[in-house]
Design a protein around this motif. Structure first.
Motif, short mmCIF file in Angstrom:
data_model
loop_
_atom_site.label_atom_id
_atom_site.label_comp_id
_atom_site.label_asym_id
_atom_site.label_seq_id
_atom_site.Cartn_x
_atom_site.Cartn_y
_atom_site.Cartn_z
N LYS A 1 0.94 -1.37 -0.03
CA LYS A 1 -0.04 -0.04 -0.12
C LYS A 1 0.61 1.10 0.18
CE LYS A 1 -0.56 0.30 5.17
NZ LYS A 1 -1.59 0.51 6.06
N GLU B 1 -6.34 -2.59 -0.05
CA GLU B 1 -5.56 -3.10 1.10
C GLU B 1 -5.76 -2.54 2.62
OE1 GLU B 1 -3.53 -5.73 0.22
OE2 GLU B 1 -4.67 -5.34 -1.77
N ASP B 2 -6.10 -1.36 2.60
CA ASP B 2 -6.37 -0.81 3.89
C ASP B 2 -7.19 0.39 3.78
OD1 ASP B 2 -6.48 0.64 6.32
OD2 ASP B 2 -4.16 0.83 6.50
N SER C 1 -8.56 2.49 5.50
CA SER C 1 -8.47 3.57 6.22
C SER C 1 -7.25 4.42 6.35
CB SER C 1 -9.10 3.49 7.85
OG SER C 1 -8.16 2.37 8.34
N PHE C 2 -6.64 3.89 5.07
CA PHE C 2 -5.01 4.66 4.96
C PHE C 2 -5.29 5.87 4.67
CE2 PHE C 2 -1.05 4.02 2.50
CZ PHE C 2 -0.26 4.50 3.58
#
Length: 487
Positions: free
Chosen positions: A51, A80-81, A83-84
């Motif tokens: 990410k 992948e995330d 909340s990145f």
């Protein structure tokens, strides 16, 4: 033993990815976007779902004006995330520069909820809200989102341009009510050539895909078309009241004066306006000025009843006279007429006339070196621009003004927006001009690698256009930028 070997290979792979990512981040900070992109891509070849590498490459794409690629990487990182924060920010930035301000605002807000201390989200929310307000704040401006191909409508409008002008003008009679004439033959005789336009609009109403379209302000295309037909019926009713005698009797009567009927006045206006515009196009500013002032004196003597579209004609004439005066070197008088055009257009709520006046005022200020004033009026024009070519031109011109005022960051911002529109249009000329602007902006910011990248793109586009003058100038700028690169 096999497990130990596997762990060792994993460690080697992990270290290699970390090294490539660090190289990419360092080059990115240095402004060497092209080399940074290579490093992040090499890392992603080893671990496609990393990410942080996806975000790093997305940053490069944004800086290089490749917003669609930036969006793809940002979305992959979010998968992948979810909340990145960096991925949310870059998705919002890509959407913003692609002109998707409402969606950008959603992701700026989402990112702020995740990481409220990041200033970028707050600034993003402010600029997205401002862009949305500018785009939809003027309820009289139309931004069509049509489901279906409307190219045939544009072609028909171009073929019938004189008719379309009058049809658009007559729409402004807000308080005039009329009934549809029962006798179609009488309507046809009263409207003359405009009758064909009315029939064309009626045909459009039968297109079920077309009439389902809506504008960004919520108006239905069906309502807009119906309003146009009603306006033409209003004209027919108005003319029938002006000429109460039968059509057959009227044919036998000689004209009492040159513009004795509304239809005579319409044809006179169309011919006169075409002549005024033609003189200016053929670089006969004196002829355009003389004819414009003559027509203005005639129009000023007409009542609203004589010419229901008097205010719109006056707007157009102020613009033409202003342009002629500017070409003749009388800047002060030119600005007076352009400002009168703008004042009347705003007063009467004519969006097209308002946009035209803002463009003319901005051009006058820019060409006389008053760049801050040019920016003021051109930025006010942005919400009125719906056509791609005009948009890329306007964004480019604003960026050039900021560059003249030594604001390279703002110049780069508008350059990125301009090149995005030009790429969407596949317009080489404006991609070239926007790339030059970006190259100059990055050079002034000290981002030499990025500057070289943009100048190289401009150079290749100049070769496509076979522009020898441009090739020489861009090569010189490219050589200057390369001198700053580390050896």
């Amino acid at each position: 033993m096999a497990k130990k070997t596997e762990n060792t290979e994993d460690e080697i792979l992990k270290n290699r990815v970390l090294t490539l990512r660090a190289e990419g981040e360092w080059k990115l900070r240095k402004g060497n976007y092209k080399h940074a992109l290579s490093s992040f891509s090499a890392a992603l070849d080893l671990t496609p779902k990393d990410k942080k590498c996806l975000v790093g490459r997305a940053k490069c794409f944004v800086r290089m004006g490749q917003f669609k690629n930036a969006l793809i990487d940002a979305e992959a990182s979010i998968k992948e995330d979810a909340s990145f924060p960096e991925a949310l920010y870059l998705k919002a930035e890509a959407l913003y520069y692609m002109g998707e301000f409402e969606f950008a605002l959603v992701f700026y807000h989402r990112g702020q909820k995740v990481r409220p201390q990041i200033e970028g989200f707050k600034l993003g929310i402010q600029k997205a809200e401002e862009a949305i307000t500018n785009s939809v704040g003027n309820s009289s401006s139309l931004k069509l989102e049509i489901r279906g191909d409307l190219s045939f409508l544009k072609e028909e409008e171009e073929r019938e341009q004189p008719i379309a002008v009058v049809q658009n003008l007559t729409k402004k009679e807000k308080h005039h009510t009329a009934e549809t004439l029962k006798n179609e033959k009488t309507t046809k005789q009263l409207l003359g050539e405009f009758y064909l336009h009315k029939k064309f609009l009626e045909k459009l109403l039968k297109d079920q895909d077309l009439v389902k379209g809506v504008t960004k302000s919520g108006e239905r295309v069906e309502d807009i078309i119906q309003s146009s037909i009603t306006s033409l019926n209003n004209c027919a009713d108005f003319w029938s009241q002006e000429m109460p005698v039968s059509l057959n009797d009227r044919k036998q009567q000689p004209k009492q004066q040159k513009y004795s009927s509304p239809s005579d006045r319409v044809h006179f206006l169309l011919r006169s306006l075409d002549e005024i515009d033609g003189e200016l196009t053929s670089e006969n500013a004196k002829g355009s000025l003389r004819k414009g002032e003559e027509l203005m004196r005639i129009i000023q003597g007409w009542s609203k009843k004589d010419c229901p579209v008097k205010e719109e004609i006056m707007c157009f004439l102020h613009g033409c006279i202003g342009n002629a005066l500017f070409d003749l070197g009388d800047v002060d008088k030119a600005l007076q007429h352009h400002h009168k055009d703008l004042e009347l257009a705003k007063q009467c709520k004519f969006p097209k006339a308002t946009a035209r006046a803002l463009a003319n005022i901005g051009r006058t200020y820019a060409e006389t070196g008053q760049f801050a004033k040019a920016i003021e009026f051109w930025e006010e024009k942005i919400p009125f621009v719906h056509e791609g070519l005009e948009k890329t031109w306007l964004l480019h011109e604003i960026g050039c003004c900021y560059l003249e005022l030594s604001h390279p960051e703002k110049a780069r911002d508008f350059g990125l927006r301009s090149v995005a529109v030009a790429e969407e249009l596949s317009d080489n000329k404006w991609q070239f001009r926007a790339s030059v602007l970006l190259g100059q902006s990055e050079l002034n910011l000290g981002n030499f690698e990025s500057s070289v990248s943009h100048f190289e793109k401009a150079l290749s586009l100049a070769k496509v256009q076979n522009d020898s003058t441009a090739l020489s100038a861009i090569q010189e700028a490219l050589d200057e930028a390369k001198q700053h690169l580390p050896q």
